[in-house]
Design a protein around this motif. Structure first.
Motif: not given
Length: 286
Positions: A1-24
């Motif tokens: 798996m290319q580093p750039g693709t991993i970076a994209i998914v990890l940025v998505a994971a951060v955004a996902h975590a933040v919006w889940n926190m906001a939903s609390k």
């Protein structure tokens, strides 16, 4: 798996975590909250989708219509199953079971149904990521008041729904060659149409919900589509069997944010789980 693709998914994971926190921070009606942020997300994404269609970047076709419709139905099935599980069983059981079984089922069916092939190291890395998620989640049965089996069943059903929409979206992006932004814009538009009748039945509460939850609605409306469009983009170049567990690293980020913002305990366990997830990510990247 290319580093750039991993970076994209990890940025998505951060955004996902933040919006889940906001939903609390949501205080109003749950259904109307989901409807409101879905409408707002559609308002942001649909104009972009229209531009892509008008310029020919995403032709209107039966593939686009069917792909978006099935995706909308699967995403709504996930949302309704998750909410039903939260209403009938302990969240501390439903959530970790769902986030653990989702990527495992996705990996299994991606290999069996989509014919994906992974190296032994990549498969090991994916399983290590799931193990780290389990460590972060901790013992889901500690201190619960209701039947744990019911929570496990609802969590597993939610995990199956996660696997369902993930696999379908991967098929739509890779095999039907649909553009991530326009595809997800179509999905959001259809979800809004499907949710609106229920919102109309609660119309007396709409004004109060929007006033009370304006900040979390807007936060989720921006970060939720951003996170998922990044995931869809990653699926164009990486096997969904690897993207799915990597995406669930959001639970680690969310767990650390919960410790910092809501003063939840078990920091050592959370850091240990994060370390395990990072080891799994390293294995996937190799």
């Amino acid at each position: 798996m290319q580093p750039g693709t991993i970076a994209i998914v990890l940025v998505a994971a951060v955004a996902h975590a933040v919006w889940n926190m906001a939903s609390k921070y949501k205080r109003g009606d749950t259904f109307l909250f989901v409807w409101a942020y879905t409408c707002a997300s559609a308002a942001l994404c649909v104009p972009i989708g229209i531009v892509l269609v008008a310029t020919g970047a995403q032709p209107l076709s039966w593939q686009f219509a069917v792909g978006s419709l099935v995706s909308a139905a699967l995403h709504l099935a996930y949302s309704l199953t998750l909410q039903a599980g939260y209403d009938r069983a302990d969240l501390s059981v439903v959530y970790p079971v769902a986030r653990g079984t989702g990527p495992v089922l996705t990996m299994l069916f991606a290999i069996l149904l989509l014919g994906e092939r992974l190296t032994a190291l990549a498969m090991l890395g994916s399983l290590v990521i799931v193990a780290g998620i389990v460590v972060v989640a901790g013992n889901p049965f500690k201190g619960i008041q209701r039947n744990p089996l019911q929570g496990v069943l609802w969590g597993a059903a939610t995990g199956a729904a996660i696997a369902g929409y993930t696999l379908w979206d991967s098929y739509s992006i890779v095999s039907l060659h649909l553009a991530p932004v326009s595809y997800y814009a179509g999905t959001l538009l259809l979800q809004t149409l499907l949710l609106t009748p229920g919102a109309v039945r609660r119309r007396d509460l709409i004004s109060a919900t929007v006033r009370t939850d304006a900040a979390p609605v807007l936060t989720v409306a921006v970060l939720s589509p951003l996170a998922y469009i990044l995931v869809l983009t990653a699926m164009q170049t990486a096997p969904v069997a690897l993207v799915a567990p990597l995406r669930e690293s959001s639970i680690v980020i969310g767990s650390l944010l919960a410790w910092r913002l809501f003063h939840e305990n078990h920091l050592v366990r959370r850091i240990t789980g994060a370390g395990i997830v990072l080891a799994g990510i390293a294995a996937v990247s190799l």
